[in-house]
Design an enzyme around this catalytic site. Structure first.
Site, short mmCIF file in Angstrom:
data_model
loop_
_atom_site.label_atom_id
_atom_site.label_comp_id
_atom_site.label_asym_id
_atom_site.label_seq_id
_atom_site.Cartn_x
_atom_site.Cartn_y
_atom_site.Cartn_z
CB CYS A 1 -0.95 0.09 1.20
SG CYS A 1 -2.06 -1.31 1.31
CD GLU B 1 9.51 -12.62 -8.06
OE1 GLU B 1 8.80 -12.03 -7.26
OE2 GLU B 1 10.75 -12.58 -8.04
CE LYS C 1 13.48 -12.42 -9.14
NZ LYS C 1 14.30 -11.93 -8.05
CD GLU D 1 16.91 -14.12 -7.20
OE1 GLU D 1 16.28 -14.58 -6.24
OE2 GLU D 1 16.67 -13.02 -7.70
CE LYS E 1 11.30 -3.59 -5.67
NZ LYS E 1 11.70 -4.94 -6.06
CG ASN F 1 1.56 1.19 4.19
OD1 ASN F 1 1.29 0.00 4.09
ND2 ASN F 1 2.80 1.64 4.13
N GLY F 2 -0.59 -0.41 6.38
CA GLY F 2 -0.23 -1.15 7.60
C GLY F 2 -1.38 -2.06 8.01
NE ARG G 1 4.63 1.73 -0.17
CZ ARG G 1 5.67 1.54 0.66
NH1 ARG G 1 6.89 1.75 0.23
NH2 ARG G 1 5.47 1.17 1.89
CG HIS H 1 19.24 -38.02 -2.21
ND1 HIS H 1 19.62 -39.26 -1.79
CD2 HIS H 1 20.38 -37.33 -2.43
CE1 HIS H 1 20.94 -39.32 -1.74
NE2 HIS H 1 21.43 -38.17 -2.13
CD1 TRP I 1 -0.37 -6.69 -2.95
CD2 TRP I 1 -0.52 -7.16 -0.78
NE1 TRP I 1 -0.06 -8.01 -2.78
CE2 TRP I 1 -0.14 -8.33 -1.46
CE3 TRP I 1 -0.69 -7.22 0.61
CZ2 TRP I 1 0.09 -9.53 -0.81
CZ3 TRP I 1 -0.46 -8.42 1.26
CH2 TRP I 1 -0.07 -9.57 0.54
C1 F6R Z 1 11.59 -11.54 -5.31
C2 F6R Z 1 11.49 -10.44 -4.36
C3 F6R Z 1 11.13 -10.75 -2.95
C4 F6R Z 1 11.92 -9.87 -1.99
C5 F6R Z 1 11.44 -10.09 -0.56
C6 F6R Z 1 12.25 -9.30 0.44
O1 F6R Z 1 11.95 -11.09 -6.57
O2 F6R Z 1 11.66 -9.30 -4.71
O3 F6R Z 1 11.31 -12.10 -2.66
O4 F6R Z 1 13.27 -10.16 -2.11
O5 F6R Z 1 10.09 -9.70 -0.45
O6 F6R Z 1 12.18 -7.93 0.20
P1 F6R Z 1 13.25 -6.94 0.78
O7 F6R Z 1 14.56 -7.24 0.14
O8 F6R Z 1 12.74 -5.56 0.41
O9 F6R Z 1 13.28 -7.15 2.25
#
Ligand code: F6R
Length: 610
Positions: free
Chosen positions: A2, A490, A487, A483, A605, A99-100, A27, A506, A74
């Protein structure tokens, strides 16, 4: 999660709010809304979907006013509906964005319902609007009503409120969620982050936990959690408008992938300039503090956790210190055994991830006082709660999938490893010089890896129709496989999993058939021959292999084995270079599948909820 923005000015603030919301959309992007006070009334426009849909509605209604607030959501409490979108209004007189999460919202809802308030949404936020209204009805002005209300709330909030009865001010409050005030000339602003208001001003005040503030056109007064006026320092933000624009790119993710050579060079600038790994990189008290450290505990989430997983290999091998890495949301709820001589390292792009913040608080409560944060957002909550800080200088990361933040975190973690090794007497001058030289060359190696994009785009066509994919790596490259899988899943919504290549036999080998593409990170390191054997196991079951290896490693293509060669093996920094192709593979696969690359479904994000 948010984003909120607000403005009070002598001009129409609606365009400011809408532009701000577009920049805050990363956000949360379920729904958006604005409310203004104009001609003695509160007017509101809300829409589910993107800010652009709400913008069209606001235009159609010719909304224009000198005082207003906006929100991009969000969803947490209550589904994605227009009724649950912010701003929320109480009695047609005050409007509020939040927000929160308010943890005691149920008890407050019950209390307010008994007082005659009628709820129109399922949100926790509407409780705050009615609570403030209730305090106003007891004779308090808007600021006093806000201050009385937040004292009755448990949880986290950044709040902005306007009221038709007080058209010359806005009141705001912060606890546990970011909120800053922007200082203009005859106009003032509030926002979750500076990107939302940078088109109007760069002069900002970061509100602190428990602060409330009043914004008028001519000034801002901030009150501490005891209700007394406090002075908060003014900062000049260095966020550039260019860093917030797409430029020639199709998506922010693509732009941010390509910005990595620059982001890495900026992040390591101080190290290269010093020509050495100095404790001062991490703050004034770093030398004394790091000398006392006899182990490292890393806490983070998602991609940042994978950066920590790479660092574990480095820290144990190079610095000779025991290192554990743990997902923050797990650590914070288990009965952990604390060793106060261990350094707690939190890693976070945003600096506001709730689980990471709470894990840090929990570690401190267990007696850990040696804390270091690796973070990309200056003045955010996690670095502020840490004694030592290394700021990555990746610049604003807007794509929801983290890319340049990850590789720059790795530079910060490598610098920490080398610094700890040096303090432990495990880094001789020659090795140190070699590491500095490797860092110096890194942006060029990363650029070479970026140049592989056309070949990777061709590979992505093979992934586009698939439902599943496996990623394999060994040693320090296993977290890069993790990773790569994250990627891909997601942003393309293809189910992807990563395994240490030795673990395949295994269990997961049972999944392998001609429909299961298997991506292998296979650099020319001491584990290459082992990885090759694991690849044979896949090939023998008909699995198709997509191998990223170094230019100087000794194997080529064969039937069912596709190979893309990254630059010559770069030694200890190899995980950073090998991240680039897996980012590009995910990006191009998502592009071909037509997903919303920068705003993948269900995500946001900054994850400021549990
Ligand atoms: C994946 C991604 C998330 C963040 C996670 C932590 O691409 O962006 O998995 O890495 O939400 O976020 P931060 O780094 O902001 O604590």
């Amino acid at each position: 999660m948010c984003g909120i923005v607000g403005a009070i000015a002598g001009r129409d603030v609606v365009p400011v709010l809408i532009e701000g919301l577009k920049r805050l959309e990363y956000r949360g992007y379920d729904s958006a809304g604005i409310a203004v006070v104009v001609d003695g009334a509160v007017r509101r426009v809300r829409r589910t979907g993107r800010v652009s849909e709400m913008e069209a509605a606001a235009r159609a209604e010719h909304l224009s006013a000198p005082l207003g607030i906006g929100h991009t959501r969000w969803a947490t409490h209550g589904g994605v509906t227009e009724g649950n979108a912010h701003p929320h209004i109480s009695h047609d007189s005050l409007a509020l964005v939040h927000n929160g999460i308010i943890e005691n919202h149920e008890a407050q809802r019950e209390r307010l319902t008994k007082l005659g308030y009628v709820f129109e949404s399922q949100t926790d936020t509407e409780v705050i609007a009615h609570l403030i209204h209730h305090h106003q009805s007891q004779g308090l002005d808007l600021l006093a009503a806000l201050q009385a209300s937040v004292r009755e709330l448990d949880g986290a909030y950044a709040i902005a409120v306007i009221d038709k009865g007080e058209p010359d001010r806005m009141v705001v409050a912060r606890m546990g969620c970011p909120l800053l005030v922007g200082l203009g000339d005859g106009e003032n602003f509030v926002a979750s982050d500076v990107s939302a208001i940078v088109q109007a001003t760069r002069r900002v005040i970061f509100l602190e936990e428990g602060d409330t503030a009043v914004l008028t056109r001519d000034g801002v007064q901030v009150y501490g959690d005891d209700g007394q006026l406090v002075a908060r320092a003014e900062h000049l933000s260095d966020v550039s408008l260019a860093s917030l624009e797409l430029g020639p790119y199709r998506h922010f993710m693509q732009k941010e992938i390509h910005e990595q050579p620059r982001a890495l060079a900026d992040t390591m600038e101080a190290i290269i300039d010093a020509g050495a790994f100095e404790p001062a990189l991490f703050g004034k008290e770093a030398e004394g503090l790091l000398r006392e450290v006899d182990g490292v505990q890393i806490l983070a989430c998602g991609t940042s956790y994978y950066a920590g997983a790479v660092a574990r290999y480095w820290i144990e091998a190079i610095a000779g210190l025991p290192c554990t890495v743990e997902i923050a949301s797990e650590y914070r709820y288990r009965k952990a055994v604390a060793n106060p001589r261990h350094l707690i390292v939190t890693i976070s792009q945003s600096g506001e991830t709730l689980d990471t913040m709470e894990a840090l608080k929990y570690a401190k409560s267990l007696g850990h006082d040696k804390t270091l944060s690796i973070c990309n957002v200056p003045e955010s909550a996690i670095p502020r709660a840490s004694r030592l800080v290394f700021y990555t200088r990746a610049g604003a990361e807007i794509g929801v999938a983290s890319t340049k933040a990850f590789t720059t975190q790795l530079v910060g973690l490598f610098a920490l490893t080398a610094t700890l090794a040096k303090l432990n007497g495990r880094l001789d001058a020659e090795t140190e010089a070699g590491y500095i030289e490797a860092l110096r060359r890194l942006p060029v190696s990363v650029q070479h890896a970026l140049n592989l994009e056309p070949q990777i785009a061709v590979w992505s066509e093979k992934f586009t129709p698939k439902q599943h994919a496996l990623f394999l790596g060994r040693g320090v490259h296993y977290p890069i496989a993790l990773e790569g899988a994250l990627k891909l899943k997601e942003i393309s919504y293809i189910h992807a999993e990563a395994y240490p290549a030795g673990e395949l036999k295994h269990g997961p080998l049972a999944l392998v058939d001609a429909d299961m593409p298997v991506v292998v990170i296979a650099p020319k390191d001491s584990l290459l021959e082992k990885v090759k054997s694991n690849m044979q196991e896949v090939r023998a079951r008909g699995g198709e292999l997509f191998v990223f290896t170094d230019a100087d490693s000794n194997f080529g293509e064969s039937e069912g084995v596709h190979v893309i060669r990254t630059p010559r093996h770069v030694g200890v920094l190899s995980p950073i270079v090998h991240t680039i192709p897996v980012q590009l593979l995910a990006y191009h696969t998502a592009l071909a599948r037509g997903t919303d690359v920068d705003k993948p479904r269900n995500l946001a994000k900054s994850v400021t909820v549990e």
